[in-house]
Design a protein around this motif. Structure first.
Motif, mmCIF file in Angstrom:
data_model
loop_
_atom_site.group_PDB
_atom_site.id
_atom_site.type_symbol
_atom_site.label_atom_id
_atom_site.label_comp_id
_atom_site.label_asym_id
_atom_site.label_seq_id
_atom_site.Cartn_x
_atom_site.Cartn_y
_atom_site.Cartn_z
ATOM 1 N N ALA A 22 0.832 -1.210 0.000
ATOM 2 C CA ALA A 22 0.000 0.000 0.000
ATOM 3 C C ALA A 22 0.864 1.256 0.000
ATOM 4 O O ALA A 22 0.585 2.225 -0.728
ATOM 5 N N ILE A 23 1.940 1.255 0.813
ATOM 6 C CA ILE A 23 2.831 2.409 0.876
ATOM 7 C C ILE A 23 3.477 2.658 -0.472
ATOM 8 O O ILE A 23 3.705 3.801 -0.876
ATOM 9 N N ALA A 24 3.747 1.590 -1.208
ATOM 10 C CA ALA A 24 4.390 1.729 -2.516
ATOM 11 C C ALA A 24 3.403 2.136 -3.601
ATOM 12 O O ALA A 24 3.714 2.964 -4.459
ATOM 13 N N ILE A 25 2.188 1.560 -3.569
ATOM 14 C CA ILE A 25 1.252 1.736 -4.683
ATOM 15 C C ILE A 25 0.382 2.978 -4.545
ATOM 16 O O ILE A 25 0.175 3.711 -5.521
ATOM 17 N N VAL A 26 -0.146 3.252 -3.360
ATOM 18 C CA VAL A 26 -1.080 4.366 -3.193
ATOM 19 C C VAL A 26 -0.463 5.700 -3.593
ATOM 20 O O VAL A 26 -1.076 6.461 -4.360
ATOM 21 N N PRO A 27 0.753 6.046 -3.119
ATOM 22 C CA PRO A 27 1.338 7.317 -3.561
ATOM 23 C C PRO A 27 1.530 7.402 -5.070
ATOM 24 O O PRO A 27 1.284 8.451 -5.677
ATOM 25 N N VAL A 28 1.952 6.307 -5.697
ATOM 26 C CA VAL A 28 2.146 6.299 -7.155
ATOM 27 C C VAL A 28 0.819 6.567 -7.849
ATOM 28 O O VAL A 28 0.748 7.353 -8.810
ATOM 29 N N SER A 29 -0.240 5.949 -7.365
ATOM 30 C CA SER A 29 -1.562 6.129 -7.970
ATOM 31 C C SER A 29 -2.021 7.585 -7.858
ATOM 32 O O SER A 29 -2.537 8.154 -8.825
ATOM 33 N N LEU A 30 -1.817 8.191 -6.679
ATOM 34 C CA LEU A 30 -2.228 9.585 -6.498
ATOM 35 C C LEU A 30 -1.389 10.532 -7.351
ATOM 36 O O LEU A 30 -1.913 11.481 -7.942
ATOM 37 N N VAL A 31 -0.087 10.286 -7.414
ATOM 38 C CA VAL A 31 0.780 11.131 -8.235
ATOM 39 C C VAL A 31 0.370 11.051 -9.699
ATOM 40 O O VAL A 31 0.323 12.069 -10.403
ATOM 41 N N ILE A 111 10.975 23.625 -4.247
ATOM 42 C CA ILE A 111 9.559 23.708 -4.588
ATOM 43 C C ILE A 111 8.990 22.315 -4.806
ATOM 44 O O ILE A 111 7.838 22.042 -4.439
ATOM 45 N N SER A 112 9.779 21.414 -5.371
ATOM 46 C CA SER A 112 9.312 20.038 -5.563
ATOM 47 C C SER A 112 9.023 19.381 -4.221
ATOM 48 O O SER A 112 7.986 18.715 -4.056
ATOM 49 N N GLN A 113 9.914 19.539 -3.250
ATOM 50 C CA GLN A 113 9.694 18.979 -1.920
ATOM 51 C C GLN A 113 8.485 19.621 -1.245
ATOM 52 O O GLN A 113 7.681 18.930 -0.606
ATOM 53 N N GLN A 114 8.356 20.933 -1.372
ATOM 54 C CA GLN A 114 7.218 21.611 -0.773
ATOM 55 C C GLN A 114 5.905 21.166 -1.400
ATOM 56 O O GLN A 114 4.887 21.026 -0.710
ATOM 57 N N THR A 115 5.921 20.935 -2.709
ATOM 58 C CA THR A 115 4.711 20.441 -3.375
ATOM 59 C C THR A 115 4.345 19.066 -2.844
ATOM 60 O O THR A 115 3.171 18.780 -2.561
ATOM 61 N N ALA A 116 5.347 18.209 -2.695
ATOM 62 C CA ALA A 116 5.096 16.853 -2.188
ATOM 63 C C ALA A 116 4.466 16.895 -0.802
ATOM 64 O O ALA A 116 3.456 16.215 -0.544
ATOM 65 N N LYS A 117 5.025 17.695 0.095
ATOM 66 C CA LYS A 117 4.489 17.700 1.460
ATOM 67 C C LYS A 117 3.183 18.480 1.562
ATOM 68 O O LYS A 117 2.295 18.107 2.333
ATOM 69 N N ARG A 125 6.680 17.535 11.884
ATOM 70 C CA ARG A 125 8.070 17.142 11.660
ATOM 71 C C ARG A 125 8.303 15.770 12.279
ATOM 72 O O ARG A 125 8.092 15.578 13.471
ATOM 73 N N SER A 126 8.716 14.831 11.481
ATOM 74 C CA SER A 126 9.087 13.509 11.962
ATOM 75 C C SER A 126 9.913 12.827 10.882
ATOM 76 O O SER A 126 9.877 13.215 9.709
ATOM 77 N N TRP A 127 10.668 11.807 11.281
ATOM 78 C CA TRP A 127 11.481 11.088 10.293
ATOM 79 C C TRP A 127 10.598 10.368 9.289
ATOM 80 O O TRP A 127 10.940 10.256 8.112
ATOM 81 N N LEU A 128 9.443 9.856 9.741
ATOM 82 C CA LEU A 128 8.525 9.188 8.828
ATOM 83 C C LEU A 128 8.051 10.156 7.750
ATOM 84 O O LEU A 128 8.051 9.848 6.553
ATOM 85 N N ARG A 129 7.658 11.364 8.180
ATOM 86 C CA ARG A 129 7.168 12.358 7.230
ATOM 87 C C ARG A 129 8.272 12.783 6.264
ATOM 88 O O ARG A 129 8.032 12.943 5.065
ATOM 89 N N LYS A 130 9.483 12.975 6.768
ATOM 90 C CA LYS A 130 10.588 13.350 5.891
ATOM 91 C C LYS A 130 10.896 12.250 4.882
ATOM 92 O O LYS A 130 11.207 12.520 3.715
ATOM 93 N N GLY A 131 10.793 10.999 5.327
ATOM 94 C CA GLY A 131 11.024 9.887 4.407
ATOM 95 C C GLY A 131 9.974 9.835 3.311
ATOM 96 O O GLY A 131 10.294 9.639 2.128
ATOM 97 N N LEU A 132 8.708 10.009 3.693
ATOM 98 C CA LEU A 132 7.634 10.027 2.704
ATOM 99 C C LEU A 132 7.769 11.224 1.765
ATOM 100 O O LEU A 132 7.505 11.114 0.563
ATOM 101 N N GLU A 133 8.182 12.358 2.313
ATOM 102 C CA GLU A 133 8.386 13.557 1.488
ATOM 103 C C GLU A 133 9.445 13.295 0.419
ATOM 104 O O GLU A 133 9.268 13.662 -0.750
#
Length: 231
Positions: A22-31, A111-117, A125-133
């Motif tokens: 799910a972590i791999a597929i859902v973000p790809v689908s939304l993007v 700007i790319s990172q800001q768009t992602a988050k 702020r968390s390591w999980l969020r930074k990793g997903l970003e």
């Protein structure tokens, strides 16, 4: 081995595998979806609405955004936007060194990172969020054009309490469309991006006026006047 314990292990392995998929597929689908469709909302928009700030946003396409605001936000937030592939490593190194030295400095996010988050992730702020970003930044840089990244960013970023995107911001602060902004108005909008809750583009403090003037000075190095950047 105890049959009950073996069963629990199988269930846990299946759950873990499903979560990773799910972590791999859902973000790809939304993007991929947002590559062609406007994101309907962002987590920050929903949070601000709950906090009582309201919600003003009018999505406008690339051709309805004045090039001045494109160049202004690049000059203010990410001067190398058209050249990098999602991360400005020099800016990140500078930010890390400054933070280690105890100096105040703005972050090294592109700007790319800001768009992602902004579009996909919750505030905080968390390591999980930074990793997903980081993962989402790689995805949008691979699957979107620079033009699409900037278009989504300009339609999603916060310009005031409950005010999102350049069209709503232009109408709220200057009573005009984003297609009609002057260079100075564009610079004022870009100047409040670090803290749009505290600062106002239409009632600028001395600091915001000075910062907007610096942004205008930098805009000369971001493509040609009256032409969209990253051509």
């Amino acid at each position: 081995m105890d049959p009950g314990r073996a069963r629990r292990r199988r269930i846990w392995r299946r759950f873990t595998a499903s979560l990773l998929i799910a972590i791999a597929i859902v973000p790809v689908s939304l993007v991929l979806l947002y590559r062609v469709l406007p994101p309907p909302a962002t987590p920050l928009m929903i949070l601000r609405l709950v906090e009582g700030h309201g919600w003003s946003r009018d999505w406008v396409g690339w051709d309805s955004i004045d090039p001045a605001i494109m160049r202004a936000v690049i000059a203010a937030e990410d001067a190398k936007f058209c050249q990098h592939h999602g991360f400005d490593w020099a800016a990140i190194d500078d930010a890390i060194e400054a933070n280690e030295d105890g100096r105040r400095v703005r972050g090294g996010s592109t700007i790319s990172q800001q768009t992602a988050k902004n579009v996909f992730l919750w505030p905080g702020r968390s390591w999980l969020r930074k990793g997903l970003e980081a993962y989402l930044t790689v995805l949008i840089e691979a699957l979107w054009s620079k033009r699409r990244i900037l278009e989504v960013y300009l339609n999603s970023v916060e310009f005031g309490p409950g005010v999102y995107g350049v069209e709503a911001a232009a109408r709220f602060h200057f009573n005009k469309s984003a297609a009609d902004l002057t260079t100075h108005e564009a610079a004022l909008l870009a100047a409040v991006l670090p803290n749009p809750i505290r600062f106002s583009a239409s009632r600028p403090s001395g600091y915001i006026n000075r910062y907007a003037s610096r942004i205008q000075g930098r805009m000369g190095g971001i493509g040609k006047a009256d032409m969209p950047p990253c051509q």
